[in-house]
Design a protein around this motif. Structure first.
Motif, PDB file in Angstrom:
ATOM      1  N   PRO A  77       0.794  -1.224   0.000  1.00 45.39           N
ATOM      2  CA  PRO A  77       0.000   0.000   0.000  1.00 45.39           C
ATOM      3  C   PRO A  77       0.827   1.274   0.000  1.00 45.39           C
ATOM      4  CG  PRO A  77      -0.316  -1.251   2.040  1.00 45.39           C
ATOM      5  CD  PRO A  77       0.570  -2.053   1.156  1.00 45.39           C
ATOM      6  N   HIS A  78       2.040   1.245   0.505  1.00 49.28           N
ATOM      7  CA  HIS A  78       2.858   2.449   0.545  1.00 49.28           C
ATOM      8  C   HIS A  78       3.758   2.592  -0.681  1.00 49.28           C
ATOM      9  CE1 HIS A  78       5.193  -0.743   2.443  1.00 49.28           C
ATOM     10  NE2 HIS A  78       6.258  -0.108   2.019  1.00 49.28           N
ATOM     11  N   HIS A  79       3.703   1.642  -1.597  1.00 44.72           N
ATOM     12  CA  HIS A  79       4.483   1.725  -2.830  1.00 44.72           C
ATOM     13  C   HIS A  79       3.546   2.086  -3.974  1.00 44.72           C
ATOM     14  CE1 HIS A  79       7.711   0.266  -0.584  1.00 44.72           C
ATOM     15  NE2 HIS A  79       7.727  -0.995  -0.936  1.00 44.72           N
ATOM     16  N   PRO A  80       3.776   3.217  -4.651  1.00 42.55           N
ATOM     17  CA  PRO A  80       2.887   3.593  -5.750  1.00 42.55           C
ATOM     18  C   PRO A  80       3.046   2.658  -6.945  1.00 42.55           C
ATOM     19  CG  PRO A  80       4.715   5.124  -5.609  1.00 42.55           C
ATOM     20  CD  PRO A  80       4.828   4.182  -4.439  1.00 42.55           C
ATOM     21  N   ASP A  81       2.050   2.673  -7.781  1.00 46.79           N
ATOM     22  CA  ASP A  81       2.063   1.885  -9.006  1.00 46.79           C
ATOM     23  C   ASP A  81       3.270   2.290  -9.847  1.00 46.79           C
ATOM     24  OD1 ASP A  81       1.369   0.382 -11.208  1.00 46.79           O
ATOM     25  OD2 ASP A  81      -0.110   1.811 -11.922  1.00 46.79           O
ATOM     26  N   PRO A  82       4.039   1.332 -10.367  1.00 44.36           N
ATOM     27  CA  PRO A  82       5.224   1.678 -11.179  1.00 44.36           C
ATOM     28  C   PRO A  82       4.890   2.538 -12.397  1.00 44.36           C
ATOM     29  CG  PRO A  82       5.202  -0.669 -10.660  1.00 44.36           C
ATOM     30  CD  PRO A  82       3.898  -0.106 -10.177  1.00 44.36           C
ATOM     31  N   GLY A  83       3.695   2.370 -12.963  1.00 44.07           N
ATOM     32  CA  GLY A  83       3.301   3.201 -14.102  1.00 44.07           C
ATOM     33  C   GLY A  83       3.207   4.665 -13.727  1.00 44.07           C
ATOM     34  N   PHE A  84       2.666   4.940 -12.544  1.00 43.47           N
ATOM     35  CA  PHE A  84       2.581   6.310 -12.069  1.00 43.47           C
ATOM     36  C   PHE A  84       3.972   6.862 -11.772  1.00 43.47           C
ATOM     37  CE2 PHE A  84      -1.875   5.288 -10.693  1.00 43.47           C
ATOM     38  CZ  PHE A  84      -2.469   6.152 -11.587  1.00 43.47           C
ATOM     39  N   ARG A  85       4.850   6.016 -11.264  1.00 39.47           N
ATOM     40  CA  ARG A  85       6.218   6.472 -10.962  1.00 39.47           C
ATOM     41  C   ARG A  85       6.932   6.875 -12.250  1.00 39.47           C
ATOM     42  NH1 ARG A  85       9.437   2.768  -7.006  1.00 39.47           N
ATOM     43  NH2 ARG A  85      10.855   4.492  -7.336  1.00 39.47           N
ATOM     44  N   ILE A  86       6.788   6.079 -13.291  1.00 42.92           N
ATOM     45  CA  ILE A  86       7.448   6.400 -14.560  1.00 42.92           C
ATOM     46  C   ILE A  86       6.840   7.663 -15.165  1.00 42.92           C
ATOM     47  CG2 ILE A  86       7.760   5.607 -16.940  1.00 42.92           C
ATOM     48  CD1 ILE A  86       7.961   2.747 -15.759  1.00 42.92           C
ATOM     49  N   LEU A  87       5.520   7.771 -15.123  1.00 42.80           N
ATOM     50  CA  LEU A  87       4.854   8.964 -15.646  1.00 42.80           C
ATOM     51  C   LEU A  87       5.260  10.209 -14.868  1.00 42.80           C
ATOM     52  CD1 LEU A  87       2.868  10.012 -17.729  1.00 42.80           C
ATOM     53  CD2 LEU A  87       1.032   9.529 -16.119  1.00 42.80           C
ATOM     54  N   SER A  88       5.383  10.089 -13.557  1.00 40.20           N
ATOM     55  CA  SER A  88       5.822  11.221 -12.734  1.00 40.20           C
ATOM     56  C   SER A  88       7.256  11.621 -13.077  1.00 40.20           C
ATOM     57  CB  SER A  88       5.739  10.865 -11.251  1.00 40.20           C
ATOM     58  OG  SER A  88       4.418  10.676 -10.856  1.00 40.20           O
TER      59      SER A  88
END
Length: 99
Positions: free
Chosen positions: A11-22
């Protein structure tokens, strides 16, 4: 069997797709501000500190969340999340469009 065993992200790790987009958003904003600093000016050619601040917040949040550099305090983590990157980006676009 724990939650991590089912293939669900923690739950404390964001989705990797959102991390790459960010991370991409942070990089694009860094290049934009470096090559076209006039984006943070108003129609009279004066500096718009609100637009510049929002763009810098979106860039910082994009890099921090994209690289996984979440600060320890929960409030600071919220200000440098993928959601904060999107919020700051939308607010900066609204500020710039209304010039």
């Amino acid at each position: 069997m724990g939650r991590h065993d089912l293939g669900h992200p923690a739950p404390h790790h964001p989705d990797p797709g959102f991390r790459i987009l960010s991370l991409i958003t942070g990089g694009v904003l860094a290049v934009l501000l470096l090559l076209f600093p006039r984006v943070a000016l108003n129609r009279w050619g004066e500096a718009d500190p609100l637009a510049a601040g929002l763009l810098l917040w979106a860039m910082s949040a994009g890099f921090a969340s994209g690289l996984g550099l979440a600060p320890a305090p929960r409030a600071a983590r919220g200000l440098l999340s993928s959601g904060a990157c999107l919020l700051a980006l939308v607010l900066s676009v609204i500020q710039i469009v209304t010039h």
